[in-house]
Design an enzyme around this catalytic site. Structure first.
Site, PDB file in Angstrom:
ATOM      1  CB  ALA A 108      -0.891   0.016   1.226  1.00  0.00           C
ATOM      2  CE  LYS A 109       5.474   4.792   0.100  1.00  0.00           C
ATOM      3  NZ  LYS A 109       6.580   3.971   0.608  1.00  0.00           N
ATOM      4  N   GLY A 110       0.496   5.819   0.726  1.00  0.00           N
ATOM      5  CA  GLY A 110      -0.376   6.979   0.836  1.00  0.00           C
ATOM      6  C   GLY A 110       0.431   8.224   0.564  1.00  0.00           C
TER       7      GLY A 110
END
Ligand code: NAD
Length: 419
Positions: A108-110
């Site tokens: 994931a990444k934000g």
């Protein structure tokens, strides 16, 4: 950030690397279609009241690329150049990285498009709490666990943990990793990535029959990762002959005194003017004759224009994406041994996993436990990537991607594809 104008879009590179690995693994169509693209993409608008009383709007993202092998995991980046494509690329790499070190997470990444250097601590807190509320439906210790990335840190994680916990009504430290120790962080997390880089360099040197004593090391980016890797290599008598940060580059052909340099950097905020060193130009640093070159700062720093002048036996990708695909081919033709980023810098996510395990069990480990487990994970992953590199005659980057993609594909086949 990842896609400088003269370089390819980072997400295109991520998809290209996937195709290379998928073709080498002869992956069937249905599996490819299912694991290649992000599972969920959330874009959020963040109205934040700034110190001048006005509301400013920011854009944020959270991308879950994969939950096939476990909850999604990945950092949160605050930077003016954050784009959805960059976040998608970084989330994709996280999936394969977790696969390479065989930890039970997906990627994931934000990110939030903002300039934290121009914001006060209070404004950053407001932004972080608003962002946490906006992505709240996606995150949680069993679902998706954020961590620090560029311009976010343990304080940012503490705010996220607090905002999430208030909403649920009880403290939930396992929702983020990279927290302060006092809030359930892990010993050894801060130095985990640099330590992991060190272990992979040791493995590469052993494979190449290169005794590490007295080898010349060059480090671009004397920050968290670069300085720890330099310190550990110095401690086994390597000669760290040059280092740089955003303010300058320094050189001493006989080796820099790294512990003293760390004190100098803490006191002055820069590596420049370190006694016993001479300044060199940033581009010269990458061309220095050395055995180990560690790019530990930015993306795309070794490209088709300068790769032919790199004079290192080993390039250890401590940063994410420092070598472009075109430069890969040039380094390979010059028999430079590459330790690819999804292997080289996987120590950080590995100790994040250890932190999550400790939070879930409410039982905390000694730093030596963390180090020993990290060493075992990194050295096992290196051996597995090397085996694919040698058996399948592919370059180290393709080998690492094959290991990561292959693990996700295997897990998907076992779970089955929902009709
Ligand atoms: P950091 O901010 O602590 O250090 C970065 C260093 O690079 C700083 O010293 C900065 O001055 C220097 N720098 C910036 N621009 C430069 C330039 N043009 N030339 C030379 N030096 C320059 O960041 P970090 O946590 O050490 O991360 C470094 C890299 O490692 C990033 O690519 C990051 O994504 C990657 N990474 C970090 C972790 C982690 O756990 N910290 C994990 C995986 C990957």
């Amino acid at each position: 950030m990842l896609a400088a104008a003269s370089h390819k879009n980072a997400y295109d590179v991520a998809l290209e690397n996937f195709e290379i690995a998928a073709n080498a693994l002869d992956l069937e169509h249905d599996v490819r279609e299912t694991i290649k693209y992000p599972e969920r993409v959330l874009m959020v608008t963040l109205p934040v009241r700034m110190n001048d009383g006005r509301v400013k709007r920011f854009e944020g993202y959270r991308v879950q690329h994969s939950t096939v092998r476990g909850p999604a995991k990945g950092g949160i980046r605050y930077h003016p150049n954050v784009t959805l494509d960059e976040v998608k690329a970084l989330a994709t790499w996280m999936t394969w990285k977790c696969g390479v070190v065989n930890i039970p997470f997906g990627g994931a990444k934000g990110g939030v498009t903002c300039n934290p250097k121009e914001m006060t601590l209070g404004e950053l807190e407001h932004l972080t709490r608003r962002y946490t509320s906006a992505i709240l439906p996606l995150i949680g210790p069993e679902k998706d666990i954020p961590a620090p990335d560029v311009y976010t840190n343990s304080q940012t994680m503490a705010w996220i943990m607090d905002t999430y916990s208030i909403t649920k009504g009880y403290p939930i430290p396992g929702v983020v990793t990279g927290k302060p120790i006092a809030l359930g962080g892990s010993l050894g997390r801060n130095e985990a990535t640099g330590r992991g880089v060190f272990y992979t360099v040791q493995c590469a040197a052993e494979f190449l029959r290169l005794p590490l004593k007295a080898v010349r090391v060059v480090v671009q980016g004397f920050g968290n990762v670069g300085s720890i890797a330099a310190q550990m290599l110095h401690s086994i008598d390597c000669h760290v002959i040059a280092v740089s940060d955003s303010t300058g580059s320094i050189y001493n052909p006989h080796g820099l005194d790294i512990p003293s340099l760390m004190i100098h950097k803490t006191q002055t905020g820069r590596v420049a003017d370190f006694p016993g060193s001479e300044p060199i130009r940033a581009e010269e640093l990458l061309r220095l004759e050395c055995e180990v070159l560690i790019p530990a700062a930015l993306e795309n720093v070794i490209d088709e224009d300068n790769a032919g002048r790199v004079n290192a036996r080993i390039v250890a990708e401590a940063a994410n994406g420092p070598v472009t695909p075109g430069a890969d081919r040039i380094l390979d033709s010059r028999e430079t041994f590459l330790i690819p980023d999804i292997l080289c810098n996987a120590g950080g996510v590995t100790v994040s996993y250890f932190e999550w395990v400790q939070d879930e069990q409410h039982l905390f480990w000694e730093s030596q436990d963390v180090y020993h487990r990290l060493e075992r994970v990194m050295k096992t992953a290196f051996a597995e990537v090397l085996k694919i590199h040698l058996d399948r005659r592919v370059d180290m980057r393709a080998a690492a991607n094959m290991l990561g993609v292959g693990r996700v594909a295997e897990a998907l086949r076992l779970r089955g594809i929902y009709p």
